[in-house]
Design a protein around this motif. Structure first.
Motif, PDB file in Angstrom:
ATOM      1  N   UNK A  60       0.840  -1.210   0.000  1.00 37.59           N
ATOM      2  CA  UNK A  60       0.000   0.000   0.000  1.00 37.59           C
ATOM      3  C   UNK A  60       0.872   1.257   0.000  1.00 37.59           C
ATOM      4  N   UNK A  61       2.040   1.137   0.674  1.00 37.11           N
ATOM      5  CA  UNK A  61       2.905   2.300   0.876  1.00 37.11           C
ATOM      6  C   UNK A  61       3.744   2.663  -0.346  1.00 37.11           C
ATOM      7  N   UNK A  62       4.104   1.657  -1.139  1.00 35.38           N
ATOM      8  CA  UNK A  62       4.965   1.960  -2.292  1.00 35.38           C
ATOM      9  C   UNK A  62       4.740   0.978  -3.432  1.00 35.38           C
ATOM     10  N   UNK A  63       5.210   1.400  -4.603  1.00 41.71           N
ATOM     11  CA  UNK A  63       5.160   0.513  -5.758  1.00 41.71           C
ATOM     12  C   UNK A  63       6.453  -0.309  -5.760  1.00 41.71           C
ATOM     13  N   UNK A  64       6.431  -1.466  -6.391  1.00 43.26           N
ATOM     14  CA  UNK A  64       7.625  -2.317  -6.442  1.00 43.26           C
ATOM     15  C   UNK A  64       8.130  -2.483  -7.871  1.00 43.26           C
ATOM     16  N   UNK A  65       9.445  -2.368  -8.015  1.00 44.73           N
ATOM     17  CA  UNK A  65      10.073  -2.597  -9.328  1.00 44.73           C
ATOM     18  C   UNK A  65      11.111  -3.701  -9.149  1.00 44.73           C
ATOM     19  N   UNK A  66      10.896  -4.818  -9.852  1.00 44.97           N
ATOM     20  CA  UNK A  66      11.814  -5.960  -9.758  1.00 44.97           C
ATOM     21  C   UNK A  66      12.806  -5.902 -10.922  1.00 44.97           C
ATOM     22  N   UNK A  67      14.082  -5.822 -10.595  1.00 41.66           N
ATOM     23  CA  UNK A  67      15.104  -5.731 -11.641  1.00 41.66           C
ATOM     24  C   UNK A  67      15.730  -7.101 -11.884  1.00 41.66           C
ATOM     25  N   UNK A  68      15.876  -7.426 -13.149  1.00 40.05           N
ATOM     26  CA  UNK A  68      16.501  -8.707 -13.498  1.00 40.05           C
ATOM     27  C   UNK A  68      17.680  -8.466 -14.420  1.00 40.05           C
ATOM     28  N   UNK A  69      18.493  -9.474 -14.544  1.00 36.27           N
ATOM     29  CA  UNK A  69      19.598  -9.353 -15.498  1.00 36.27           C
ATOM     30  C   UNK A  69      19.678 -10.634 -16.295  1.00 36.27           C
ATOM     31  N   UNK A  70      20.472 -10.612 -17.385  1.00 35.65           N
ATOM     32  CA  UNK A  70      20.559 -11.794 -18.230  1.00 35.65           C
ATOM     33  C   UNK A  70      20.950 -13.011 -17.395  1.00 35.65           C
ATOM     34  N   UNK A  71      20.384 -14.133 -17.713  1.00 36.88           N
ATOM     35  CA  UNK A  71      20.703 -15.340 -16.970  1.00 36.88           C
ATOM     36  C   UNK A  71      19.576 -15.687 -16.012  1.00 36.88           C
ATOM     37  N   UNK A  72      18.799 -14.695 -15.650  1.00 43.33           N
ATOM     38  CA  UNK A  72      17.671 -14.928 -14.739  1.00 43.33           C
ATOM     39  C   UNK A  72      16.562 -15.621 -15.532  1.00 43.33           C
ATOM     40  N   UNK A  73      15.957 -16.636 -14.962  1.00 44.42           N
ATOM     41  CA  UNK A  73      14.914 -17.375 -15.701  1.00 44.42           C
ATOM     42  C   UNK A  73      13.635 -16.538 -15.758  1.00 44.42           C
ATOM     43  N   UNK A  74      13.521 -15.819 -16.879  1.00 42.46           N
ATOM     44  CA  UNK A  74      12.466 -14.821 -17.025  1.00 42.46           C
ATOM     45  C   UNK A  74      11.058 -15.414 -16.960  1.00 42.46           C
ATOM     46  N   UNK A  75      10.867 -16.579 -17.630  1.00 42.13           N
ATOM     47  CA  UNK A  75       9.510 -17.128 -17.679  1.00 42.13           C
ATOM     48  C   UNK A  75       9.049 -17.551 -16.286  1.00 42.13           C
ATOM     49  N   UNK A  76       9.991 -18.141 -15.507  1.00 45.25           N
ATOM     50  CA  UNK A  76       9.661 -18.581 -14.150  1.00 45.25           C
ATOM     51  C   UNK A  76       9.321 -17.343 -13.307  1.00 45.25           C
ATOM     52  N   UNK A  77      10.139 -16.293 -13.495  1.00 45.45           N
ATOM     53  CA  UNK A  77       9.920 -15.085 -12.707  1.00 45.45           C
ATOM     54  C   UNK A  77       8.570 -14.450 -13.039  1.00 45.45           C
ATOM     55  N   UNK A  78       8.263 -14.403 -14.342  1.00 42.31           N
ATOM     56  CA  UNK A  78       6.995 -13.785 -14.746  1.00 42.31           C
ATOM     57  C   UNK A  78       5.816 -14.473 -14.077  1.00 42.31           C
ATOM     58  N   UNK A  79       5.895 -15.789 -14.006  1.00 39.54           N
ATOM     59  CA  UNK A  79       4.796 -16.552 -13.392  1.00 39.54           C
ATOM     60  C   UNK A  79       4.713 -16.221 -11.901  1.00 39.54           C
ATOM     61  N   UNK A  80       5.888 -16.203 -11.235  1.00 37.84           N
ATOM     62  CA  UNK A  80       5.893 -15.937  -9.788  1.00 37.84           C
ATOM     63  C   UNK A  80       5.434 -14.512  -9.478  1.00 37.84           C
ATOM     64  N   UNK A  81       5.828 -13.569 -10.336  1.00 40.95           N
ATOM     65  CA  UNK A  81       5.389 -12.169 -10.139  1.00 40.95           C
ATOM     66  C   UNK A  81       3.867 -12.090 -10.331  1.00 40.95           C
ATOM     67  N   UNK A  82       3.382 -12.780 -11.354  1.00 36.25           N
ATOM     68  CA  UNK A  82       1.932 -12.772 -11.622  1.00 36.25           C
ATOM     69  C   UNK A  82       1.178 -13.345 -10.423  1.00 36.25           C
ATOM     70  N   UNK A  83       1.737 -14.397  -9.808  1.00 39.20           N
ATOM     71  CA  UNK A  83       1.095 -14.987  -8.616  1.00 39.20           C
ATOM     72  C   UNK A  83       1.037 -13.983  -7.472  1.00 39.20           C
ATOM     73  N   UNK A  84       2.160 -13.236  -7.297  1.00 36.02           N
ATOM     74  CA  UNK A  84       2.198 -12.224  -6.229  1.00 36.02           C
ATOM     75  C   UNK A  84       1.181 -11.110  -6.490  1.00 36.02           C
ATOM     76  N   UNK A  85       1.118 -10.689  -7.766  1.00 36.32           N
ATOM     77  CA  UNK A  85       0.176  -9.608  -8.126  1.00 36.32           C
ATOM     78  C   UNK A  85      -1.255 -10.032  -7.818  1.00 36.32           C
ATOM     79  N   UNK A  86      -1.536 -11.322  -8.117  1.00 39.85           N
ATOM     80  CA  UNK A  86      -2.885 -11.841  -7.890  1.00 39.85           C
ATOM     81  C   UNK A  86      -3.167 -11.908  -6.387  1.00 39.85           C
ATOM     82  N   UNK A  87      -2.190 -12.435  -5.656  1.00 43.11           N
ATOM     83  CA  UNK A  87      -2.370 -12.610  -4.212  1.00 43.11           C
ATOM     84  C   UNK A  87      -2.633 -11.271  -3.517  1.00 43.11           C
ATOM     85  N   UNK A  88      -1.903 -10.225  -3.913  1.00 41.82           N
ATOM     86  CA  UNK A  88      -2.009  -8.938  -3.200  1.00 41.82           C
ATOM     87  C   UNK A  88      -2.814  -7.892  -3.977  1.00 41.82           C
ATOM     88  N   UNK A  89      -3.310  -8.264  -5.153  1.00 38.85           N
ATOM     89  CA  UNK A  89      -4.055  -7.326  -6.020  1.00 38.85           C
ATOM     90  C   UNK A  89      -3.285  -6.027  -6.232  1.00 38.85           C
TER      91      UNK A  89
END
Ligand code: NAP
Length: 210
Positions: free
Chosen positions: A129-158
């Motif tokens: 509620x207090x702030x927006x979140x920006x997740x930074x990634x770099x090459x080598x990070x498993x982007x597809x896995x991260x996208x799914x996990x971020x989407x789950x977090x977004x859903x959980x906390x709206x």
């Protein structure tokens, strides 16, 4: 007419040591979200690191100052390194909100791997509620896995969680510590004054930090 709220980036991390990857990310996020400034906050005594060896906070703070000095949009805060006991992001953001009389909007920027653990942080609902979140990634990070996990977090906390991929920068503090420990060159991976500070203070010799 009401004045538009200022928009500040909060760059949270251990910064052990701070390197060009962090600087590029902060500048890219500043540009993308049209931020008025980015405040770097080296972590003090974070709850999840209590059993790991981390370089003294005063050194990490000094290196962060040296690395950011040439960018007029960058600032460094000692809010966490000055605090006794464990430091939680929710307390940091609340204190900053007070300092700015609730007149600023905050974007908390940190590594995606840290943000994926957001559900385990203190008062996650309140923090989102207090702030927006920006997740930074770099090459080598498993982007597809991260996208799914971020989407789950977004859903959980709206709440929306922004992501930023900084290409061509595979630099990491861990790799830099290993290089220094093995007497390998770190030139151009760090700002020069940071490298000089490390040499002067004999940091990361015989380091077994992970
Ligand atoms: P960290 O160990 O410093 O970094 C975790 C990962 O993210 C590493 O891959 C790191 O790369 C990268 N990273 C770190 N800071 C970054 C930044 N500002 N921008 C882009 N990438 C970054 O991180 P951490 O100690 O887990 O925590 C990060 C932040 O989250 C800190 O501010 C910490 O206080 C906060 N946090 C709060 C709680 C809580 O309130 N309960 C819990 C966990 C984390 P490098 O190794 O190359 O830096």
């Amino acid at each position: 007419m009401t004045a538009q709220k200022k928009k500040f980036g909060i760059m949270g991390g251990t910064f052990d040591p701070i390197h060009i990857g962090h600087l590029v990310i902060a500048e890219q996020v500043r540009d993308r979200f049209n931020l008025d400034k980015v405040i770097f906050i080296p972590s003090g005594n974070p709850p999840h690191k209590s059993r790991k060896k981390v370089t003294e906070a005063r050194h990490r703070f000094q290196m962060t100052l040296l690395a950011t000095i040439s960018n007029p949009y960058f600032e460094v805060s000692s809010i966490e390194v000055d605090r006794e006991g464990l430091t939680y992001t929710v307390d940091t953001i609340k204190k900053l909100k007070e300092e700015y009389n609730n007149e600023a909007e905050f974007y908390f920027i940190t590594g995606a791997d840290a943000i994926l653990d957001l559900a385990t942080w203190k008062s996650t609902d309140e923090l989102l509620e207090l702030c927006k979140f920006v997740a930074a990634t770099r090459p080598g990070f498993k982007l597809s896995k991260m996208e799914k996990e971020i989407a789950d977090l977004e859903k959980k906390y709206s709440k929306k969680i922004y992501t930023i991929l900084v290409p061509a920068l595979k630099v990491s503090s861990t790799d830099i510590r290993h290089r220094l420990n093995e007497n390998k060159s770190v030139k151009y991976l760090l700002e020069e004054p940071v490298e000089s500070y490390i040499i002067k203070n004999k940091l990361y010799n015989n380091s077994n930090k992970e």
